[in-house]
Write a protein that holds these residues in place. Structure first.
Motif, PDB file in Angstrom:
ATOM      1  N   TYR A 190      14.179 -14.744  -3.008  1.00  0.00           N
ATOM      2  CA  TYR A 190      13.420 -13.514  -3.198  1.00  0.00           C
ATOM      3  C   TYR A 190      14.204 -12.490  -4.021  1.00  0.00           C
ATOM      4  O   TYR A 190      15.440 -12.495  -4.050  1.00  0.00           O
ATOM      5  CB  TYR A 190      13.075 -12.880  -1.847  1.00  0.00           C
ATOM      6  N   LEU A 191      13.444 -11.594  -4.644  1.00  0.00           N
ATOM      7  CA  LEU A 191      13.989 -10.400  -5.284  1.00  0.00           C
ATOM      8  C   LEU A 191      13.295  -9.188  -4.696  1.00  0.00           C
ATOM      9  O   LEU A 191      12.082  -9.216  -4.459  1.00  0.00           O
ATOM     10  CB  LEU A 191      13.751 -10.417  -6.795  1.00  0.00           C
ATOM     11  N   ALA A 219      19.096  -9.144  -5.262  1.00  0.00           N
ATOM     12  CA  ALA A 219      18.769 -10.446  -4.692  1.00  0.00           C
ATOM     13  C   ALA A 219      18.370 -10.281  -3.234  1.00  0.00           C
ATOM     14  O   ALA A 219      18.972  -9.507  -2.484  1.00  0.00           O
ATOM     15  CB  ALA A 219      19.962 -11.386  -4.823  1.00  0.00           C
ATOM     16  N   GLY A 220      17.334 -11.013  -2.816  1.00  0.00           N
ATOM     17  CA  GLY A 220      16.735 -10.774  -1.512  1.00  0.00           C
ATOM     18  C   GLY A 220      17.527 -11.231  -0.314  1.00  0.00           C
ATOM     19  O   GLY A 220      17.171 -10.896   0.819  1.00  0.00           O
ATOM     20  N   ASP A 221      18.612 -11.997  -0.507  1.00  0.00           N
ATOM     21  CA  ASP A 221      19.368 -12.518   0.634  1.00  0.00           C
ATOM     22  C   ASP A 221      19.886 -11.413   1.556  1.00  0.00           C
ATOM     23  O   ASP A 221      20.027 -11.613   2.765  1.00  0.00           O
ATOM     24  CB  ASP A 221      20.545 -13.365   0.151  1.00  0.00           C
ATOM     25  N   ALA A 257       0.819  -1.214   0.000  1.00  0.00           N
ATOM     26  CA  ALA A 257       0.000   0.000   0.000  1.00  0.00           C
ATOM     27  C   ALA A 257       0.850   1.260   0.000  1.00  0.00           C
ATOM     28  O   ALA A 257       0.317   2.376  -0.014  1.00  0.00           O
ATOM     29  CB  ALA A 257      -0.918  -0.003   1.222  1.00  0.00           C
ATOM     30  N   GLY A 258       2.153   1.089   0.003  1.00  0.00           N
ATOM     31  CA  GLY A 258       3.064   2.232  -0.016  1.00  0.00           C
ATOM     32  C   GLY A 258       4.495   1.756  -0.117  1.00  0.00           C
ATOM     33  O   GLY A 258       4.762   0.558  -0.260  1.00  0.00           O
ATOM     34  N   GLY A 259       5.424   2.679  -0.040  1.00  0.00           N
ATOM     35  CA  GLY A 259       6.831   2.332  -0.175  1.00  0.00           C
ATOM     36  C   GLY A 259       7.281   2.379  -1.621  1.00  0.00           C
ATOM     37  O   GLY A 259       6.623   2.969  -2.485  1.00  0.00           O
ATOM     38  N   LEU A 260       8.402   1.706  -1.899  1.00  0.00           N
ATOM     39  CA  LEU A 260       9.027   1.782  -3.215  1.00  0.00           C
ATOM     40  C   LEU A 260       9.270   0.417  -3.849  1.00  0.00           C
ATOM     41  O   LEU A 260       9.753   0.367  -4.986  1.00  0.00           O
ATOM     42  CB  LEU A 260      10.383   2.511  -3.113  1.00  0.00           C
ATOM     43  N   ASN A 261       8.920  -0.669  -3.149  1.00  0.00           N
ATOM     44  CA  ASN A 261       9.408  -1.972  -3.596  1.00  0.00           C
ATOM     45  C   ASN A 261       8.330  -3.047  -3.664  1.00  0.00           C
ATOM     46  O   ASN A 261       7.337  -3.012  -2.924  1.00  0.00           O
ATOM     47  CB  ASN A 261      10.498  -2.467  -2.633  1.00  0.00           C
ATOM     48  N   LEU A 262       8.583  -4.025  -4.552  1.00  0.00           N
ATOM     49  CA  LEU A 262       7.861  -5.296  -4.555  1.00  0.00           C
ATOM     50  C   LEU A 262       8.804  -6.373  -4.029  1.00  0.00           C
ATOM     51  O   LEU A 262      10.010  -6.329  -4.269  1.00  0.00           O
ATOM     52  CB  LEU A 262       7.415  -5.671  -5.976  1.00  0.00           C
ATOM     53  N   TRP A 263       8.223  -7.341  -3.317  1.00  0.00           N
ATOM     54  CA  TRP A 263       8.999  -8.444  -2.744  1.00  0.00           C
ATOM     55  C   TRP A 263       8.534  -9.708  -3.447  1.00  0.00           C
ATOM     56  O   TRP A 263       7.475 -10.251  -3.160  1.00  0.00           O
ATOM     57  CB  TRP A 263       8.754  -8.489  -1.246  1.00  0.00           C
ATOM     58  N   LEU A 264       9.330 -10.160  -4.398  1.00  0.00           N
ATOM     59  CA  LEU A 264       8.937 -11.232  -5.301  1.00  0.00           C
ATOM     60  C   LEU A 264       9.625 -12.535  -4.914  1.00  0.00           C
ATOM     61  O   LEU A 264      10.855 -12.582  -4.803  1.00  0.00           O
ATOM     62  CB  LEU A 264       9.314 -10.857  -6.744  1.00  0.00           C
ATOM     63  N   GLN A 265       8.837 -13.582  -4.724  1.00  0.00           N
ATOM     64  CA  GLN A 265       9.405 -14.881  -4.380  1.00  0.00           C
ATOM     65  C   GLN A 265       9.529 -15.744  -5.626  1.00  0.00           C
ATOM     66  O   GLN A 265       8.590 -15.880  -6.407  1.00  0.00           O
ATOM     67  CB  GLN A 265       8.535 -15.615  -3.349  1.00  0.00           C
ATOM     68  N   LEU A 266      10.700 -16.343  -5.800  1.00  0.00           N
ATOM     69  CA  LEU A 266      10.982 -17.220  -6.930  1.00  0.00           C
ATOM     70  C   LEU A 266      10.857 -18.675  -6.484  1.00  0.00           C
ATOM     71  O   LEU A 266      10.883 -18.973  -5.288  1.00  0.00           O
ATOM     72  CB  LEU A 266      12.394 -16.951  -7.462  1.00  0.00           C
ATOM     73  N   PRO A 267      10.727 -19.590  -7.433  1.00  0.00           N
ATOM     74  CA  PRO A 267      10.693 -21.009  -7.067  1.00  0.00           C
ATOM     75  C   PRO A 267      11.911 -21.412  -6.249  1.00  0.00           C
ATOM     76  O   PRO A 267      13.014 -20.880  -6.434  1.00  0.00           O
ATOM     77  CB  PRO A 267      10.667 -21.714  -8.424  1.00  0.00           C
TER      78      PRO A 267
END
Length: 468
Positions: free
Chosen positions: A441-442, A428-430, A397-407
Motif C-alpha cells: 500500500y501507499l 509506503a504503507g507498511d 468522504a473526508g480526511g487528507l489521504n488516499l489508501w492505494l493498493q499496489l500489485p
C-alpha cells in the motif's frame, strides 16, 4: 585609499596568515595602519575580507586571530552501549510522513495540510493578541484554560443526542498535541505489558506510542467501512483487553468512516466488555462529503475517551489538543499529564481559542471542504488514468489521504525509492500496520503542496509500476 588598496593589504595579510600558526594573534589595527601606511577604514575592509573567507576570527576586547583549524576525528561512543543496556522495547522507526522535502519534488507523503489550507491570517492575528496579553507571563491551570476546556466540551456536546448528558468543561484536559495524549491514554488506561485492540491498518503514531509505553497491540482488520464488530468482540474475549483504540471518522490511513449502525454495535460491545474505546477524532475539521460524527457524543457513561487535536487544522505551530474523559479515568489522565508536561503553554492555548471562536473560523472550515474535494478528486482521477494497475478501494468522504493498493509483486521499498528518484516522495504503507502488512500500500496525501502536479505524480507512479 581605494578598494584596490584594501585588497592589496588583504592579500599581504593572507600571505602572513598562511605562514602563521593556528590561533596566532594578528597585529593590532593601529600597528597595521602604521605598517601599510593606510587609513583605519582601509585596514578594516581588508580584515573584514579575511573574516568573510574564514581565515581569521575576532574576539571582542581581545583582538584578531588566525582561525583555529579543527581536525576531524572519529568519536568513540562505545561506552554508551554498556551504560544504556538493551532497550526494553524496540521502537518503530519514525514514519516517512515526517520527512522534510526540498522544493523541487512532488510531496505526497506528508501528514499535514499545505499552508494554503490553513487559516494563516487568523493564526497570525491570534498570536499577536496573545503576545500582548497576560498569557505570556502566566502559568495556566494544569487541566487547561477554562474557556478552551468549555469550547472542546461544547463542540462535542453539539453532537450529543437528546436524553444523554453532554460533557462539561471539567471533563476536558488540554494537552500539548495528540501524540502526547496517546501516550498518556495508553499508559493510564492500558498499561505496560497489557493488551489493547487497534484497527489494522491504523495511525502509525498510535503504534509508536504503544511501543513506547510497552502496550501489547492486538490488530483488528479494518477496511474502507471500518472493522467487523464480531472480530472486536472475539478479540476482547480471547485477550482480556480492556481498551480499543480507533478512528471512527476518516481513519488514517484508509479514510474509513463508521456508519451509525456500526458505531452503535461497537459501542454496545465495549459496554458489555467493561472496556474503554479510545476515540481519536484527528480529522474532525476535514469532512468533505460528510461531517465527522464523534462516537463519544453517544456515550455518557465514561466508556469512550475522546481526543481531538487542533494542530493539523489550525497550524503545526499550535500544538494543542483536547481530551474528554469522565469518572476516575479523567483523574488518572490529569495526574499523568501533570507529571509529564505540568501544563500547556498559555500563549498557545489563548491563540488556539482565539482562532476557533472567530466567525471567520467557520467560514474557513466550510471553504476547506471545497478545496479538499477538488484536490482529492484530481488525485483520484489522475491515478485512475495514469496508474490503472493500482487499486483504490474507496474514495474517502473526508480526511487528507488516499489508501492505494499496489500489485502484490511490488517490492515496496524499491518502488518508493524509484519514485523519489523520479521526483515523487511517497509514504509506503507498511508503517500503518501494527503487525505484518496484508498487502502493498501507499498512503498519498492530497492536501500537500502543488496540487497542480498531481497528474505528473500519478504518471510517474504509473511508469514505475509498469517497470515493476
Amino acid at each position: 585609499m581605494s578598494d584596490s588598496s584594501s585588497e592589496r593589504i588583504a592579500q599581504r595579510l593572507r600571505e602572513w596568515v598562511s605562514n602563521a600558526p593556528s590561533g596566532a594573534q594578528l597585529p593590532s589595527t593601529r600597528a597595521l595602519v602604521a605598517e601599510y601606511e593606510a587609513s583605519p577604514v582601509t585596514v578594516q575592509k581588508a580584515l573584514q575580507s579575511l573574516i568573510g573567507q574564514g581565515l581569521v576570527e575576532t574576539r571582542p576586547g581581545v583582538g584578531t586571530f588566525v582561525r583555529s583549524i579543527r581536525v576531524a576525528r572519529p568519536h568513540d561512543y562505545g561506552w554508551q552501549t554498556a551504560a544504556l543496556g538493551s532497550p526494553q522495547n524496540r521502537m518503530p522507526h519514525a514514519s516517512a510522513a515526517l520527512r522534510a522535502t526540498p522544493n523541487d519534488v512532488i510531496a505526497l507523503h506528508s501528514g499535514y495540510p499545505d499552508r494554503e489550507l490553513l487559516p494563516e491570517r487568523l493564526v497570525r492575528a491570534a498570536l499577536t493578541r496573545a503576545a500582548r496579553g497576560d498569557a505570556v507571563m502566566s502559568k495556566t491551570p494544569a487541566a487547561g484554560l477554562p474557556e478552551l476546556q468549555a469550547w472542546f466540551a461544547s463542540e462535542l456536546g453539539a453532537h450529543t443526542p437528546t436524553g444523554l448528558t453532554p460533557p462539561t468543561a471539567s471533563d476536558v484536559v488540554i494537552l500539548p498535541g495528540s501524540q502526547s495524549g496517546l501516550s498518556t491514554l495508553f499508559r493510564t488506561l492500558v498499561g505496560a505489558g497489557r493488551p489493547m485492540l487497534i484497527e489494522s491498518p491504523s495511525y502509525w503514531g498510535a503504534i509508536l506510542a504503544a511501543a513506547q509505553v510497552g502496550v501489547q497491540l492486538v490488530p483488528i482488520p479494518s477496511g474502507p467501512h471500518g472493522p467487523d464488530p464480531d472480530e472486536i468482540d472475539r478479540a476482547f474475549a480471547q485477550t482480556g483487553a480492556r481498551a480499543f483504540y480507533a478512528q471512527p471518522n476518516f481513519a488514517n490511513p484508509n479514510g474509513a468512516q463508521w456508519s451509525p449502525d456500526l458505531a452503535d454495535s461497537i459501542l454496545r460491545i465495549v459496554r458489555e466488555r467493561g472496556a474503554f474505546l479510545i476515540e481519536d477524532d484527528w480529522a474532525h475539521d476535514f469532512g468533505i462529503t460528510t461531517t465527522a460524527a464523534p462516537l463519544a457524543a453517544r456515550d455518557d457513561s465514561g466508556h469512550v475517551v475522546y481526543l481531538r487535536s487542533l494542530t493539523k487544522s489550525v497550524s503545526p505551530a499550535i500544538r494543542v489538543a483536547g481530551l474528554i474523559a469522565r469518572g476516575p479515568a479523567h483523574d488518572r489522565i490529569l495526574a499523568d499529564t501533570q507529571s509529564q508536561a505540568m501544563y500547556v503553554s498559555g500563549v498557545l492555548q489563548t491563540a488556539a481559542l482565539d482562532v476557533v471562536t472567530q466567525p471567520a473560523w467557520r467560514t474557513h472550515v466550510k471553504s476547506l471542504r471545497q478545496q479538499l474535494a477538488a484536490r482529492r478528486d484530481l488525485l483520484v482521477d489522475s491515478l485512475r488514468e495514469h496508474a490503472p494497475t493500482a487499486h483504490l478501494e474507496s474514495v474517502p468522504a473526508g480526511g487528507l489521504n488516499l489508501w492505494l493498493q499496489l500489485p502484490d509483486e511490488t517490492v515496496l521499498v524499491r518502488f518508493a525509492r524509484e519514485c523519489e528518484v523520479s521526483g515523487v516522495i511517497l509514504a509506503a504503507g507498511d508503517d500503518w500496520f501494527p503487525a505484518e502488512p496484508t498487502g502493498r500500500y501507499l498512503r498519498l496525501n492530497y492536501s500537500g503542496p502543488n496540487p497542480g502536479a498531481f497528474p505528473e505524480a500519478a504518471h510517474i507512479i504509473g511508469q514505475v509500476l509498469a517497470r515493476h
